[in-house]
Design an enzyme around this catalytic site. Structure first.
Site, mmCIF file in Angstrom:
data_model
loop_
_atom_site.group_PDB
_atom_site.id
_atom_site.type_symbol
_atom_site.label_atom_id
_atom_site.label_comp_id
_atom_site.label_asym_id
_atom_site.label_seq_id
_atom_site.Cartn_x
_atom_site.Cartn_y
_atom_site.Cartn_z
ATOM 1 N N LYS A 157 -0.616 5.089 4.458
ATOM 2 C CA LYS A 157 -1.701 5.918 3.892
ATOM 3 C C LYS A 157 -3.031 5.140 3.854
ATOM 4 O O LYS A 157 -4.058 5.628 4.302
ATOM 5 C CB LYS A 157 -1.350 6.378 2.466
ATOM 6 C CG LYS A 157 -0.053 7.154 2.341
ATOM 7 C CD LYS A 157 0.204 7.624 0.929
ATOM 8 C CE LYS A 157 0.417 6.504 -0.071
ATOM 9 N NZ LYS A 157 1.659 5.713 0.117
ATOM 10 N N ARG A 201 0.398 12.291 -7.245
ATOM 11 C CA ARG A 201 1.711 11.652 -7.080
ATOM 12 C C ARG A 201 2.829 12.446 -7.748
ATOM 13 O O ARG A 201 3.984 12.070 -7.680
ATOM 14 C CB ARG A 201 1.652 10.295 -7.751
ATOM 15 C CG ARG A 201 1.483 9.188 -6.708
ATOM 16 C CD ARG A 201 2.015 8.171 -6.580
ATOM 17 N NE ARG A 201 2.301 6.930 -6.161
ATOM 18 C CZ ARG A 201 1.546 6.077 -5.541
ATOM 19 N NH1 ARG A 201 0.323 6.329 -5.243
ATOM 20 N NH2 ARG A 201 2.030 4.927 -5.192
ATOM 21 N N ARG A 260 3.258 -7.032 4.399
ATOM 22 C CA ARG A 260 1.854 -6.671 4.110
ATOM 23 C C ARG A 260 1.106 -7.803 3.414
ATOM 24 O O ARG A 260 1.589 -8.424 2.489
ATOM 25 C CB ARG A 260 1.808 -5.424 3.222
ATOM 26 C CG ARG A 260 0.378 -5.121 2.769
ATOM 27 C CD ARG A 260 0.206 -3.776 2.143
ATOM 28 N NE ARG A 260 1.200 -3.469 1.141
ATOM 29 C CZ ARG A 260 1.380 -2.259 0.639
ATOM 30 N NH1 ARG A 260 0.673 -1.242 1.091
ATOM 31 N NH2 ARG A 260 2.277 -2.052 -0.285
ATOM 32 N N ARG A 300 0.535 -8.425 -2.400
ATOM 33 C CA ARG A 300 0.433 -7.653 -3.638
ATOM 34 C C ARG A 300 1.588 -8.015 -4.573
ATOM 35 O O ARG A 300 2.721 -8.152 -4.111
ATOM 36 C CB ARG A 300 0.485 -6.142 -3.318
ATOM 37 C CG ARG A 300 -0.892 -5.510 -3.276
ATOM 38 C CD ARG A 300 -0.892 -4.115 -2.738
ATOM 39 N NE ARG A 300 0.069 -3.195 -3.336
ATOM 40 C CZ ARG A 300 0.158 -1.910 -3.001
ATOM 41 N NH1 ARG A 300 -0.667 -1.415 -2.096
ATOM 42 N NH2 ARG A 300 1.046 -1.135 -3.562
ATOM 43 N N ARG A 351 9.886 1.760 -6.365
ATOM 44 C CA ARG A 351 8.777 2.635 -5.913
ATOM 45 C C ARG A 351 9.303 3.738 -4.992
ATOM 46 O O ARG A 351 8.853 4.883 -5.055
ATOM 47 C CB ARG A 351 7.709 1.798 -5.211
ATOM 48 C CG ARG A 351 6.789 1.100 -6.209
ATOM 49 C CD ARG A 351 6.076 -0.103 -5.614
ATOM 50 N NE ARG A 351 5.261 0.197 -4.455
ATOM 51 C CZ ARG A 351 4.818 -0.740 -3.608
ATOM 52 N NH1 ARG A 351 5.121 -2.011 -3.794
ATOM 53 N NH2 ARG A 351 4.065 -0.400 -2.586
HETATM 54 P P1 AP5 Z 1 -0.336 0.697 4.013
HETATM 55 O O1 AP5 Z 1 -1.359 1.401 4.811
HETATM 56 O O2 AP5 Z 1 -0.813 -0.319 3.063
HETATM 57 O O3 AP5 Z 1 0.677 1.715 3.329
HETATM 58 P P2 AP5 Z 1 0.475 2.666 2.078
HETATM 59 O O4 AP5 Z 1 1.068 3.975 2.418
HETATM 60 O O5 AP5 Z 1 -0.933 2.634 1.633
HETATM 61 O O6 AP5 Z 1 1.436 1.937 1.065
HETATM 62 P P3 AP5 Z 1 1.207 1.517 -0.444
HETATM 63 O O7 AP5 Z 1 2.243 0.462 -0.744
HETATM 64 O O8 AP5 Z 1 -0.205 1.157 -0.715
HETATM 65 O O9 AP5 Z 1 1.565 2.807 -1.142
HETATM 66 P P4 AP5 Z 1 1.925 2.962 -2.601
HETATM 67 O O10 AP5 Z 1 1.792 4.386 -2.714
HETATM 68 O O11 AP5 Z 1 3.212 2.370 -2.998
HETATM 69 O O12 AP5 Z 1 0.882 2.014 -3.365
HETATM 70 P P5 AP5 Z 1 -0.432 2.335 -4.143
HETATM 71 O O13 AP5 Z 1 -1.343 1.202 -3.969
HETATM 72 O O14 AP5 Z 1 -0.902 3.668 -3.873
HETATM 73 O O15 AP5 Z 1 0.667 -0.002 5.065
HETATM 74 C C1 AP5 Z 1 1.718 -0.835 4.649
HETATM 75 C C2 AP5 Z 1 1.883 -1.993 5.616
HETATM 76 O O16 AP5 Z 1 2.285 -1.479 6.863
HETATM 77 C C3 AP5 Z 1 0.606 -2.773 5.888
HETATM 78 O O17 AP5 Z 1 0.910 -4.119 6.038
HETATM 79 C C4 AP5 Z 1 0.084 -2.203 7.199
HETATM 80 O O18 AP5 Z 1 -0.648 -3.146 7.922
HETATM 81 C C5 AP5 Z 1 1.365 -1.819 7.889
HETATM 82 N N1 AP5 Z 1 1.226 -0.620 8.755
HETATM 83 C C6 AP5 Z 1 0.568 0.553 8.474
HETATM 84 N N2 AP5 Z 1 0.702 1.431 9.500
HETATM 85 C C7 AP5 Z 1 1.480 0.832 10.432
HETATM 86 C C8 AP5 Z 1 1.954 1.232 11.723
HETATM 87 N N3 AP5 Z 1 1.681 2.460 12.225
HETATM 88 N N4 AP5 Z 1 2.710 0.371 12.402
HETATM 89 C C9 AP5 Z 1 3.008 -0.871 11.877
HETATM 90 N N5 AP5 Z 1 2.565 -1.333 10.695
HETATM 91 C C10 AP5 Z 1 1.814 -0.481 9.966
HETATM 92 O O19 AP5 Z 1 0.134 2.308 -5.654
HETATM 93 C C11 AP5 Z 1 0.536 1.133 -6.262
HETATM 94 C C12 AP5 Z 1 0.985 1.422 -7.690
HETATM 95 O O20 AP5 Z 1 -0.113 1.957 -8.451
HETATM 96 C C13 AP5 Z 1 2.095 2.457 -7.829
HETATM 97 O O21 AP5 Z 1 3.374 1.905 -7.709
HETATM 98 C C14 AP5 Z 1 1.823 2.988 -9.236
HETATM 99 O O22 AP5 Z 1 2.330 2.116 -10.201
HETATM 100 C C15 AP5 Z 1 0.316 2.995 -9.321
HETATM 101 N N6 AP5 Z 1 -0.301 4.290 -8.886
HETATM 102 C C16 AP5 Z 1 -1.096 4.494 -7.827
HETATM 103 N N7 AP5 Z 1 -1.478 5.778 -7.738
HETATM 104 C C17 AP5 Z 1 -0.901 6.428 -8.781
HETATM 105 C C18 AP5 Z 1 -0.900 7.780 -9.230
HETATM 106 N N8 AP5 Z 1 -1.567 8.738 -8.567
HETATM 107 N N9 AP5 Z 1 -0.204 8.079 -10.341
HETATM 108 C C19 AP5 Z 1 0.463 7.141 -11.029
HETATM 109 N N10 AP5 Z 1 0.526 5.834 -10.644
HETATM 110 C C20 AP5 Z 1 -0.159 5.478 -9.525
HETATM 111 MG MG MG Z 2 -1.999 1.915 -0.096
#
Ligand code: AP5
Ligand code: MG
Length: 301
Positions: free
Chosen positions: A13, A88, A127, A162, A173
């Site tokens: 994402k 979410r 990552r 992270r 997660r």
């Molecule tokens: P990346 O693009 O970073 O993936 P992502 O989908 O953004 O994954 P996240 O881990 O950020 O999602 P998340 O939803 O768990 O975390 P968030 O920060 O939102 O890609 C991942 C890796 O793969 C990278 O190394 C990238 O280079 C690689 N990659 C990407 N595309 C690729 C491809 N096509 N081929 C190969 N490699 C590839 O949330 C973190 C925490 O915050 C949550 O756990 C929660 O506690 C809190 N939080 C956030 N939002 C909310 C909400 N709305 N409500 C409640 N709690 C929340």
């Molecule tokens: Mg992300």
């Protein structure tokens, strides 16, 4: 364009949102990034969020909605935005819909990036991100022996992992995603907003699929819902009032043709009676009993 990127942790994402910024000039709104920034600054929201994030749980809706409300009020969102990691759960989705309804700017599309879990786990383990500019990388994308570094500047500090990218938290997660976030797929599909793309491909290929999904015609359900109802062909508005009032429903209405037909039948019947009478008179006259009226009149002249 107002877009939501939906997908499991590590589905890409954040990576794809960054690419949409370059292509469409829309701001990326990542609740994860906003929360991490709040944690780093030690704000009230940050302090409340930290424990949940470290445990791989969702931060409370109250905190997240407060953050989103503030962010959507900023002027750079006027032309649209890419929501990454929000909503979410159903509570957040409904709250977002209500906020957007208030300002008359609903979502345009929700794209689900689908990636198998075994691929996700490998991606998350590899990552790394830049603490200065937030750029996201993966150790698997660097050449063997090359030290992973931020490519946005030689002076950028070393990449970091992270704190929630550890095996135990990742498992939690994914569990939370299945339970709380997955129901949004059905939710947005029912509204005709959902588009799915296969995210298990090289980053550029996924971007092409994403852009294709965003530019494609709206799904059939949406077209159907938006289609205008059939309208009757417009007739010229009546300028003069009706001279005759409409007959009340149920009253006997004789059509003009019927009246005419009936009238002419009566006249014909009368004519037939008269003709018969004339024939009778003539016949009597011929029999000598009585002269026809016309001949009597002629003789008297
Ligand atoms: P990346 O693009 O970073 O993936 P992502 O989908 O953004 O994954 P996240 O881990 O950020 O999602 P998340 O939803 O768990 O975390 P968030 O920060 O939102 O890609 C991942 C890796 O793969 C990278 O190394 C990238 O280079 C690689 N990659 C990407 N595309 C690729 C491809 N096509 N081929 C190969 N490699 C590839 O949330 C973190 C925490 O915050 C949550 O756990 C929660 O506690 C809190 N939080 C956030 N939002 C909310 C909400 N709305 N409500 C409640 N709690 C929340
Ligand atoms: Mg992300």
């Amino acid at each position: 364009m107002r877009i939501v990127l939906l997908g499991a942790p590590g589905s890409g994402k954040g990576t794809q949102a960054q690419r949409l910024i370059e292509r469409f000039g829309l701001p990326q709104i990542s609740t994860g990034d906003l929360l991490r920034a709040a944690v780093a600054r030690g704000t009230g929201y940050g302090l409340q969020a930290k424990a949940a994030m470290d445990a791989g749980q969702l931060v409370s809706d109250e905190v997240v909605l407060g953050i989103i409300r503030d962010r959507l009020a900023e002027p750079d969102t006027v032309r649209g935005y890419v929501l990454d990691g929000f909503p979410r759960n159903l509570v957040q989705a409904r709250a977002l819909a209500a906020m957007l309804k208030q300002i008359g700017k609903p979502l345009d599309a929700v794209v689900l990036i689908e990636v198998p879990y075994n691929v996700i786990v490998k991606r998350i383990a590899g990552r790394r991100s830049c603490p200065q500019c937030g750029a996201v990388y993966n150790v698997h994308d660097f050449a063997p022996g090359e030290t992973p570094r931020c490519r946005n500047g030689a002076d950028h500090p070393p990449l970091v992992q992270r704190p929630d990218d550890n095996e135990a938290t990742v498992g939690k997660r994914l569990e939370v995603y299945e339970k709380s976030t997955r129901p949004l797929v059905e939710h947005y599909a029912a509204q005709g907003l959902l588009r799915r793309i296969d995210g298990d491909a090289p980053t550029e290929t996924v971007t092409q699929r994403l852009v294709g999904a965003l530019l494609q015609a709206p799904p059939a359900a949406m077209v159907k819902a938006k289609a205008k109802p059939k309208t009757k062909t417009k007739t010229k508005p009546r300028t003069k009032p009706r001279t005759k009032p409409r007959k009340a429903a149920g009253s006997k209405v004789r059509s003009r043709t019927k009246v005419k037909a009936k009238g002419s039948a009566k006249t014909k019947a009368k004519a037939r009676v008269k003709a018969k009478a004339r024939v009778k008179v003539k016949a009597k006259a011929r029999a000598g009993k009585r002269k026809p009226a016309r001949s009597r009149r002629r003789r008297s002249r």
